[in-house]
Design a protein around this motif. Sequence first.
Motif, PDB file in Angstrom:
ATOM      1  N   LYS A 324       0.830  -1.204   0.000  1.00  9.54           N
ATOM      2  CA  LYS A 324       0.000   0.000   0.000  1.00  9.54           C
ATOM      3  C   LYS A 324       0.861   1.250   0.000  1.00  9.54           C
ATOM      4  O   LYS A 324       2.038   1.230   0.401  1.00  9.54           O
ATOM      5  CB  LYS A 324      -0.951   0.011   1.189  1.00  9.54           C
ATOM      6  CG  LYS A 324      -0.294   0.171   2.546  1.00  9.54           C
ATOM      7  CD  LYS A 324      -1.369   0.215   3.638  1.00  9.54           C
ATOM      8  CE  LYS A 324      -0.743   0.427   5.026  1.00  9.54           C
ATOM      9  NZ  LYS A 324      -1.767   0.478   6.091  1.00  9.54           N
ATOM     10  N   ILE A 325       0.270   2.324  -0.494  1.00 11.27           N
ATOM     11  CA  ILE A 325       0.891   3.649  -0.436  1.00 11.27           C
ATOM     12  C   ILE A 325       0.464   4.289   0.873  1.00 11.27           C
ATOM     13  O   ILE A 325      -0.735   4.347   1.186  1.00 11.27           O
ATOM     14  CB  ILE A 325       0.456   4.506  -1.635  1.00 11.27           C
ATOM     15  CG1 ILE A 325       0.932   3.863  -2.948  1.00 11.27           C
ATOM     16  CG2 ILE A 325       1.001   5.932  -1.512  1.00 11.27           C
ATOM     17  CD1 ILE A 325       0.314   4.477  -4.188  1.00 11.27           C
ATOM     18  N   VAL A 326       1.425   4.739   1.660  1.00 11.34           N
ATOM     19  CA  VAL A 326       1.129   5.297   2.973  1.00 11.34           C
ATOM     20  C   VAL A 326       0.854   6.791   2.847  1.00 11.34           C
ATOM     21  O   VAL A 326       1.660   7.530   2.256  1.00 11.34           O
ATOM     22  CB  VAL A 326       2.296   5.048   3.952  1.00 11.34           C
ATOM     23  CG1 VAL A 326       1.987   5.660   5.325  1.00 11.34           C
ATOM     24  CG2 VAL A 326       2.561   3.547   4.082  1.00 11.34           C
ATOM     25  N   GLN A 331      -1.082  13.518   2.492  1.00 11.17           N
ATOM     26  CA  GLN A 331      -0.082  13.436   1.428  1.00 11.17           C
ATOM     27  C   GLN A 331       0.691  12.125   1.510  1.00 11.17           C
ATOM     28  O   GLN A 331       0.830  11.524   2.580  1.00 11.17           O
ATOM     29  CB  GLN A 331       0.880  14.617   1.491  1.00 11.17           C
ATOM     30  CG  GLN A 331       1.717  14.698   2.744  1.00 11.17           C
ATOM     31  CD  GLN A 331       2.562  15.959   2.766  1.00 11.17           C
ATOM     32  OE1 GLN A 331       2.200  16.973   2.185  1.00 11.17           O
ATOM     33  NE2 GLN A 331       3.691  15.903   3.439  1.00 11.17           N
ATOM     34  N   ALA A 332       1.180  11.662   0.358  1.00  8.67           N
ATOM     35  CA  ALA A 332       1.928  10.412   0.296  1.00  8.67           C
ATOM     36  C   ALA A 332       3.298  10.601   0.925  1.00  8.67           C
ATOM     37  O   ALA A 332       4.027  11.534   0.584  1.00  8.67           O
ATOM     38  CB  ALA A 332       2.074   9.958  -1.157  1.00  8.67           C
ATOM     39  N   ILE A 333       3.646   9.702   1.852  1.00  8.78           N
ATOM     40  CA  ILE A 333       4.941   9.814   2.546  1.00  8.78           C
ATOM     41  C   ILE A 333       5.808   8.578   2.351  1.00  8.78           C
ATOM     42  O   ILE A 333       6.938   8.523   2.825  1.00  8.78           O
ATOM     43  CB  ILE A 333       4.755  10.055   4.054  1.00  8.78           C
ATOM     44  CG1 ILE A 333       4.044   8.854   4.697  1.00  8.78           C
ATOM     45  CG2 ILE A 333       3.991  11.348   4.310  1.00  8.78           C
ATOM     46  CD1 ILE A 333       4.147   8.848   6.215  1.00  8.78           C
ATOM     47  N   GLY A 334       5.296   7.571   1.647  1.00  9.30           N
ATOM     48  CA  GLY A 334       6.084   6.367   1.432  1.00  9.30           C
ATOM     49  C   GLY A 334       5.195   5.192   1.095  1.00  9.30           C
ATOM     50  O   GLY A 334       4.027   5.360   0.721  1.00  9.30           O
ATOM     51  N   GLY A 340       5.752  -5.894   5.569  1.00 13.77           N
ATOM     52  CA  GLY A 340       5.433  -4.990   6.663  1.00 13.77           C
ATOM     53  C   GLY A 340       6.392  -3.829   6.790  1.00 13.77           C
ATOM     54  O   GLY A 340       6.137  -2.879   7.536  1.00 13.77           O
ATOM     55  N   GLN A 341       7.498  -3.880   6.044  1.00  9.72           N
ATOM     56  CA  GLN A 341       8.496  -2.814   6.126  1.00  9.72           C
ATOM     57  C   GLN A 341       7.969  -1.521   5.502  1.00  9.72           C
ATOM     58  O   GLN A 341       7.328  -1.533   4.458  1.00  9.72           O
ATOM     59  CB  GLN A 341       9.784  -3.229   5.426  1.00  9.72           C
ATOM     60  CG  GLN A 341      10.903  -2.203   5.541  1.00  9.72           C
ATOM     61  CD  GLN A 341      12.200  -2.693   4.915  1.00  9.72           C
ATOM     62  OE1 GLN A 341      12.201  -3.622   4.119  1.00  9.72           O
ATOM     63  NE2 GLN A 341      13.314  -2.083   5.285  1.00  9.72           N
ATOM     64  N   PHE A 342       8.246  -0.420   6.171  1.00  7.86           N
ATOM     65  CA  PHE A 342       7.877   0.902   5.662  1.00  7.86           C
ATOM     66  C   PHE A 342       9.080   1.522   4.971  1.00  7.86           C
ATOM     67  O   PHE A 342      10.202   1.505   5.496  1.00  7.86           O
ATOM     68  CB  PHE A 342       7.415   1.807   6.817  1.00  7.86           C
ATOM     69  CG  PHE A 342       7.216   3.242   6.420  1.00  7.86           C
ATOM     70  CD1 PHE A 342       6.210   3.613   5.544  1.00  7.86           C
ATOM     71  CD2 PHE A 342       8.055   4.237   6.925  1.00  7.86           C
ATOM     72  CE1 PHE A 342       6.022   4.935   5.170  1.00  7.86           C
ATOM     73  CE2 PHE A 342       7.881   5.567   6.571  1.00  7.86           C
ATOM     74  CZ  PHE A 342       6.861   5.918   5.689  1.00  7.86           C
ATOM     75  N   VAL A 343       8.867   2.060   3.769  1.00  8.63           N
ATOM     76  CA  VAL A 343       9.922   2.733   3.019  1.00  8.63           C
ATOM     77  C   VAL A 343       9.489   4.184   2.826  1.00  8.63           C
ATOM     78  O   VAL A 343       8.466   4.454   2.197  1.00  8.63           O
ATOM     79  CB  VAL A 343      10.162   2.068   1.643  1.00  8.63           C
ATOM     80  CG1 VAL A 343      11.306   2.773   0.916  1.00  8.63           C
ATOM     81  CG2 VAL A 343      10.461   0.584   1.805  1.00  8.63           C
ATOM     82  N   ARG A 344      10.249   5.087   3.382  1.00  8.70           N
ATOM     83  CA  ARG A 344       9.873   6.503   3.358  1.00  8.70           C
ATOM     84  C   ARG A 344      10.278   7.164   2.039  1.00  8.70           C
ATOM     85  O   ARG A 344      11.363   6.912   1.505  1.00  8.70           O
ATOM     86  CB  ARG A 344      10.530   7.245   4.519  1.00  8.70           C
ATOM     87  CG  ARG A 344      10.191   8.754   4.550  1.00  8.70           C
ATOM     88  CD  ARG A 344      10.723   9.420   5.807  1.00  8.70           C
ATOM     89  NE  ARG A 344      10.114   8.857   6.993  1.00  8.70           N
ATOM     90  CZ  ARG A 344       8.905   9.193   7.444  1.00  8.70           C
ATOM     91  NH1 ARG A 344       8.176  10.087   6.780  1.00  8.70           N
ATOM     92  NH2 ARG A 344       8.417   8.632   8.535  1.00  8.70           N
ATOM     93  N   ALA A 345       9.402   7.998   1.526  1.00  3.62           N
ATOM     94  CA  ALA A 345       9.694   8.822   0.350  1.00  3.62           C
ATOM     95  C   ALA A 345       9.719  10.277   0.806  1.00  3.62           C
ATOM     96  O   ALA A 345       8.671  10.833   1.163  1.00  3.62           O
ATOM     97  CB  ALA A 345       8.637   8.613  -0.723  1.00  3.62           C
ATOM     98  N   LYS A 346      10.882  10.891   0.810  1.00  2.00           N
ATOM     99  CA  LYS A 346      11.014  12.247   1.367  1.00  2.00           C
ATOM    100  C   LYS A 346      10.402  13.304   0.461  1.00  2.00           C
ATOM    101  O   LYS A 346       9.965  14.360   0.925  1.00  2.00           O
ATOM    102  CB  LYS A 346      12.489  12.548   1.623  1.00  2.00           C
ATOM    103  CG  LYS A 346      13.085  11.694   2.737  1.00  2.00           C
ATOM    104  CD  LYS A 346      14.511  12.067   3.048  1.00  2.00           C
ATOM    105  CE  LYS A 346      15.466  11.519   2.008  1.00  2.00           C
ATOM    106  NZ  LYS A 346      16.889  11.742   2.373  1.00  2.00           N
TER     107      LYS A 346
END
Length: 577
Positions: A324-326, A331-334, A340-346
């Motif tokens: 899923k897109i978090v 706003q989209a943040i990652g 289950g791992q979260f990958v951040r998009a700055k």
Amino acid sequence: MVLASVQGLLQWCPLLSPLKCAGNPKRERAVLARISTDDSPPSTQEKKSLPGKPEADVVVIGSGIAGLCCAGLLARYNQDVLVLESHDQPGGAAHAFDIKGYRFDSGPSLFSGFQARGPQANPLAQVLDALGEYVPCANYDSWMVYIPEGDFLSRIGPTEFFKDLEKYASPNAVQEWQKLLDAVLPMSATAMALPPLSIRGDLGVLSTAAARYAPSLLKSFIQMGPQGAIGATKLLRPFSEIIDSLELKDPFIRNWVDLLAFLLAGVKSNGILSAEMVYMFAEWYKPGCSLEYPLHGSGAIVDALIRGMQKFGGRISLRSHVEKIVVENGQAIGVQLRSGQFVRAKKAVVSNASMWDTLGLLPEDVIPKSYSDRVKRTPQCESFMHLHLGFDAEGVCEDLGIHHIVVNNWERGVDADQNVVLLSVPSVLSPDLAPPGKHVLHAYTPGTEPYELWEGLDRRSAEYKKMKVERSEVMWRAVERVLGPGFSRDKCEVKLIGTPLTHQRFLRRNRGTYGPAIQAGKGSFPGHSTPIPHLFCCGDSTFPGIGVPAVAASGAIVANTLVSVSQHSELLDAIGI
């Protein structure tokens, strides 16, 4: 007219364009090779760790041509970019796969303008140029056509096709074809005047495109003269309107133009933009033109894009399925992976998934109803049947040729199911794709296989297997017609049949679709931004549309939009456009 020029250059997109890559020992077996048999599950084992930190300036979902072009340019712009690919093979619908020493294209295979450089080059070629990469190609100028009127070798160029018309059509067809060329070719300067890499999705386009290329646009209008300039106003209208305005009535000409339009964009002449067809005519019917096939297969293009991206510090992680897109604070943040791992998009998340699949990655409570409804209402192209074969070349004619088009019945229309079959034998030009003395062949029904026939079938059931046999028969008959009596089904060392369920399951394509069925004059492809801030889309669900050149352009537009105008202009200067 700026938009017309953009679409003319960016939207042409052969359905016949399967892409492959040079053999990479680390990628010896692609997941689609396994999938086409429908006997094995897709690769679901997730990578336990990503290359580098679980964050980036920009996270790209999917490694199709659009996603890789976007990521490569972002890396070239000194952005920290991470591509997340669900499968163990990059390239999306354009990847290559190996079985028993045969290397197959999974998708596109017909290219032109690929080796060109400068403002009028194929968008994919411009991206590779920006990344400092080059893909060697074999050049050729013809394909075999099997139509109700007869079988003939169709050559591109300004004069060769007239010989075919004289033999298989009528004197009137010859006159009408000349009339069409006289009307269309002068428009090509306008359709090709704006380089795709100059486009961005904000007002900065006034600097990087409109102002920068205004002189060349003006020059093209002057060269066309009054009649050409009037004709250029039709570039954003369906090509059938140009056909009708010229009063072209010969059945062969109208059928042939429908076929060309269908090969480019999956629709007939009443559904394709005139700009697309004008660009194609300029590429295929002017002096000195040729077609190209990348040596080592279309996967060589995927490899080149990845090399270029990694050269500038970009990263790619395979077997990293985005669940899923978090979205936080609207706003989209990652993204969150299946593990289950979260990958951040700055800075941004870019989805190379289809519009329908991207919608499925978003939490329902953050999606505006108007956006959701628009996506759900967008009509879809149908899916594909595929036949991949590896066979002995003994008994098959030596001058076989790489491409073959079989049209069974003009009256049913080129977009009717089971009516048109496309075949590619790329080992003719790149022998390393098969063991010595062997050939690889890819046959498919292009975007015409109804998903409804397959919906709900259990892939392990007898009913599904029976359906595969029945629905693949039209491709087998086309193969036998092309290869002649020296070919035998029983002697094939590799036989793989792909269905719409194959597309849906293994290419993550909603309903196995080829993409949005948006007809010129009745709608337009969406832009690249979304109602969710910091979430962008690229690929065949966005402008300029379906096909390799088009999706490459879409990825470039998103990358350009995410950097400053000055960075964008510096890149254009660096590659000389």
